[in-house]
Design a protein around this motif. Structure first.
Motif, short mmCIF file in Angstrom:
data_model
loop_
_atom_site.label_atom_id
_atom_site.label_comp_id
_atom_site.label_asym_id
_atom_site.label_seq_id
_atom_site.Cartn_x
_atom_site.Cartn_y
_atom_site.Cartn_z
N VAL A 70 -0.10 -28.03 24.82
CA VAL A 70 0.42 -28.44 23.52
C VAL A 70 1.11 -29.79 23.62
N SER A 71 1.56 -30.14 24.84
CA SER A 71 2.20 -31.44 25.08
C SER A 71 1.57 -32.09 26.30
N GLU A 72 1.26 -33.37 26.17
CA GLU A 72 0.67 -34.10 27.29
C GLU A 72 0.76 -35.59 27.01
N GLY A 73 0.96 -36.37 28.07
CA GLY A 73 0.99 -37.82 27.94
C GLY A 73 2.06 -38.35 27.03
N GLY A 74 3.15 -37.57 26.85
CA GLY A 74 4.23 -38.00 25.98
C GLY A 74 4.04 -37.64 24.53
N TYR A 75 3.02 -36.83 24.21
CA TYR A 75 2.76 -36.44 22.82
C TYR A 75 2.72 -34.92 22.71
N THR A 76 3.13 -34.40 21.54
CA THR A 76 3.18 -32.97 21.28
C THR A 76 2.53 -32.67 19.94
N LEU A 77 1.71 -31.63 19.92
CA LEU A 77 1.10 -31.16 18.68
C LEU A 77 2.02 -30.12 18.06
N ALA A 78 2.58 -30.43 16.89
CA ALA A 78 3.55 -29.55 16.23
C ALA A 78 2.97 -28.99 14.94
N LEU A 79 2.74 -27.68 14.93
CA LEU A 79 2.24 -27.03 13.71
C LEU A 79 3.38 -26.82 12.73
N GLN A 80 3.16 -27.18 11.48
CA GLN A 80 4.13 -26.91 10.42
C GLN A 80 3.76 -25.65 9.67
N THR A 81 2.55 -25.16 9.91
CA THR A 81 2.12 -23.86 9.39
C THR A 81 1.68 -23.04 10.60
N PRO A 82 2.62 -22.47 11.36
CA PRO A 82 2.29 -21.81 12.63
C PRO A 82 1.49 -20.53 12.46
N ARG A 83 1.40 -20.01 11.23
CA ARG A 83 0.59 -18.82 10.99
C ARG A 83 0.00 -18.91 9.59
N ILE A 84 -1.28 -18.61 9.47
CA ILE A 84 -1.94 -18.65 8.17
C ILE A 84 -2.64 -17.33 7.92
N THR A 85 -3.27 -17.19 6.76
CA THR A 85 -3.96 -15.96 6.41
C THR A 85 -5.47 -16.22 6.38
N ALA A 86 -6.23 -15.13 6.48
CA ALA A 86 -7.68 -15.25 6.40
C ALA A 86 -8.09 -15.74 5.02
N GLY A 87 -9.26 -16.35 4.96
CA GLY A 87 -9.71 -16.95 3.72
C GLY A 87 -9.35 -18.42 3.71
N ARG A 88 -9.18 -18.97 2.55
CA ARG A 88 -8.90 -20.40 2.42
C ARG A 88 -7.39 -20.65 2.49
N SER A 89 -6.97 -21.45 3.45
CA SER A 89 -5.57 -21.80 3.64
C SER A 89 -5.46 -23.29 3.89
N VAL A 90 -4.24 -23.75 4.00
CA VAL A 90 -3.99 -25.15 4.36
C VAL A 90 -3.19 -25.18 5.65
#
Length: 308
Positions: A70-90
């Protein structure tokens, strides 16, 4: 992403399974001349002495897989929606630098500042998405996932700045609900999707470049008028079964079909799921294959006939 073979430090998921996923794309312009030579792979730089392995041992094991962190080379991927539901989500997320600030400047590669992949842990669902970035560095994209389960998201990007390297980060993305994982689809040399048949030739070899050739036909006739998608006539992603190590590959130079070829190096032996995106008659479709690199039945077998 780099043209040609690109083992990004991306989501190391070269997984060997996945039902032929399916996506819709917007029209792309004329095929762009690759900014970097074909057959150039992007991988995490080797770390001398890491894990007590010699340089010779590291070379024998093949290139480093990407997307495992999730973190490498000084960068981190941060989810602002750490959990979603099945079907259409954002899904909303950001890439943060070593100071915790959202990154707002990226290099454009294949028409996009960032490529976002979502795949199920059992590799039966795959989505290649192109999120939109807000001025503050927040990315967002709609995603349609068919069922609850364990998924992983990958961000593939190159920050702005001279000498910046491509980075691929991966993070778990749970989809709430009850689910049962499906087995990896059987190895195959033929995939079918929406009336198209895609035949796979060549082999994926651990630690050594190998050529993969995909031939596209429809209703028994070769497709010779493929349309550009992300600056090329085909886009290939491979995920390794088990940890979803990510290998991103771009095609060798060629015409608009029926053959699209790629050069790729598997970071290890094992099962992989290959996902080929191609555009024809204004629509992007995805054909999927399970292959084995090194041992375990290295030659794909019967077609699975699945359409997703």
């Amino acid at each position: 992403m780099n043209t040609g073979v690109k083992i990004t430090a991306f989501a190391a998921a070269l997984a060997a399974t996945f039902g032929a996923a399916y996506g819709l794309g917007t029209a792309a312009g004329p095929v762009e001349e690759p900014a970097k030579p074909a057959h150039t792979e992007h991988a995490a730089p080797a770390r001398e002495g890491e894990g007590g392995h010699s340089a010779h041992e590291e070379a024998a094991r093949g290139p480093a897989a990407g997307g495992l962190q999730v973190s490498e080379g000084g960068y981190t991927l941060a989810l602002q929606t750490p959990r979603i539901t099945a079907g259409r989500s954002v899904v909303a997320f950001s890439v943060k630098d070593g100071e915790g600030r959202k990154v707002t400047a990226y290099q454009t590669e294949h028409g996009k500042e960032l490529h976002f992949i979502v795949a199920s842990r059992d590799l039966t669902v795959y989505r290649h998405l192109h999120p939109v970035r807000a001025a503050d560095g927040t990315w967002s994209t709609p995603v349609d996932l068919p069922a609850a389960g364990a998924y992983k998201a990958f961000a593939d990007f190159t920050p702005a700045g001279e000498g910046a390297r491509n980075v691929t980060l991966g993070v778990d993305l749970p989809v709430a609900g009850t689910y049962a994982p499906r087995p990896l689809p059987a190895a195959t040399t033929t995939a079918r999707v929406d009336g198209y048949q895609v035949a796979l030739g060549g082999a994926l070899t651990p630690g050594r470049p190998g050529r993969l050739k995909l031939t596209i036909s429809k209703d028994g006739k070769p497709v010779t008028d493929l349309q550009p998608y992300l600056g090329a006539y085909g886009h290939l992603v491979a995920l390794r079964a088990g940890d979803l190590a990510y290998l991103h590959v771009h095609p060798d130079k060629g015409g608009p079909g029926p053959e699209v070829s790629f050069t790729a190096t598997a970071p290890s032996a094992g099962a992989y799921r290959l996902f080929l995106d191609f555009r024809h008659q204004g629509e992007v479709r995805t054909a999927a294959f399970t292959v084995h690199a090194g041992g375990h039945g290295a030659t794909p077998e019967a077609p699975d006939g699945h359409t997703h």
